[in-house]
Design an enzyme around this catalytic site. Structure first.
Site: not given
Length: 417
Positions: A153, A238, A267
């Protein structure tokens, strides 16, 4: 909802039911949120429009690593709001150089490129890898190839969902960009076999969050690093969800002493206040980009830089990482002690856990709804896994209470079903 007074809708005292109905009527149905409407928050707790308090065990998928409204982060934002919030990159502002310097120091890389969302940062890393492949490695034009991991993801842009293995993310959005090969996550041999002379990068999550907090086999990240070095391929990590303290390290790659060629961040870099993301790499990689080839109006804006610098200052104390390690050990011990007829597997590291329900147990969505009734916010993924990722400011006592509520919620839902 039937109106009982002559007041305009905006003057109606908000309730959960009323707000959910308004959202259902006027928003895209691209999410299926739990039936809660948050009005206030502080630390690890939120309060809904009806005045009920909940322990936040999701923390915005790691965007709220430092809790809701962390005083240092809020103060940094307030001070910047009184000065300047946006210039665009057409001009320089007085916080940009300091932000770049601070993030370079944190990552150990020579240069950073700021963006806004995690997906933007991933796209930036993909573009950088392709450009590096053409300009430095000498890959023939328009043949650059990138290897990715299954069950990944990385966001929801067209390019990214094109190499997703999740039907919900992928189906109905083609045609997709070429140049990507998907191999099983955690399988270094499969990854090595997928490398071709045109391969320019390997993109992976050091820990897969959306997949259910999946930790790769020990030595996998080291093997990936070795393969990338041997084959002259960029390792793109990531760390949007796994980075900035979540796993007990500044970056999840740190657990194996691995340094990727490109860090992808997001984030938590925005402190739960605004979207902030970016990539970091050394000059021999980053400098393949030239003016006009990539950018963002809001990337590296003054407000973002001020908040991100405050986030970096917190991380440089080492306290968030230490809390995640210590409390994470306690959380995982408590979760592993749950009855095996309720919980089949517990995965994760630091203050991050994927609780896979045992066969015959209710779907994870139903358990999360029961948790909501009990005052705990958590989220399901892939039908049978509950993700737990509390803010790093959570206490040991709060974790114990949350695990108690989880066990009760599973039992309660099983009895209803």
């Amino acid at each position: 909802m039937t109106q009982t007074t002559d007041r305009p809708a905006s003057a109606v005292t908000p309730t959960t039911e009323h707000e959910l109905e308004r959202a259902e009527a006027h928003s895209a149905h691209n999410y299926h949120p739990l039936p809660v409407v948050v009005a206030e928050a502080e630390g690890a707790w939120v309060t809904d429009v009806d005045g009920k308090r909940y322990l936040d065990m999701l923390a915005g998928y790691s965007a709220l690593n430092f809790g809701h409204r962390h005083p240092a982060l809020v103060e940094a934002a307030k001070q910047q709001l009184d000065r300047v919030t946006l210039t665009s990159r057409a001009f320089q502002h007085d916080g940009f150089a300091a932000f770049c310097e601070d993030l370079s120091r944190l990552t150990g890389k020579q240069a950073v490129l700021p963006m806004n969302t995690g997906a933007e940062a991933v796209e930036t890393a993909l573009k950088l890898a392709r450009k590096w492949g053409y300009d430095v490695k000498g890959v023939p034009a328009d043949t650059a190839h990138i290897v990715v991991a299954g069950e990944n993801f990385h966001g929801r842009t067209i390019a990214i969902v094109g190499f997703s293995t999740d039907p919900d993310a992928r189906d109905g959005f083609g045609p997709f960009a070429p140049g990507f090969t998907v191999v099983p996550y955690g399988d270094a041999e499969a990854l090595a076999a997928a490398i071709t002379p045109s391969t320019v990068g390997v993109l992976l999550e050091p820990v897969q969050g959306e997949a259910g907090v999946v930790v790769p086999p020990k030595g996998y990240l080291t093997a990936v690093r070795d393969i990338c070095t041997r084959e002259r391929v960029l390792m793109l990590a990531d760390e949007v969800q796994s980075g900035l303290g979540r796993t007990g390290h500044t970056f999840a790659c740190d657990a194996e002493g691995v340094v990727p060629d490109v860090y992808v961040m997001g984030k938590a870099l925005g402190g739960g206040i605004l979207p902030v993301s970016g990539i970091a790499a050394d000059r021999d990689v980053m400098d393949v980009l030239h003016p006009g080839q990539h950018g963002s109006t809001f990337g590296g804006n003054p407000l973002a830089c001020a908040v991100a610098r405050a986030v970096i200052a917190l991380l440089e104390t080492g306290e968030p990482q230490a809390r995640s390690r210590e409390l994470g050990e306690h959380l995982h011990a408590r979760l592993r002690a749950l009855p095996s007829d309720l919980v089949g597997e517990v995965r994760g590291v630091g203050l991050w856990a994927g609780v896979q329900l045992a066969d015959g147990m209710p779907r994870a969505r139903l358990v999360c709804e029961r948790l909501l009734e009990r005052g705990v916010l958590a989220k399901d993924t892939h039908e049978h896994t509950i993700r737990l990722a509390p803010p790093l400011v959570v206490t040991r006592e709060e974790l114990d209470w949350a695990v108690d509520q989880l066990e009760a919620a599973i039992l309660d839902d099983a009895s209803r079903g």
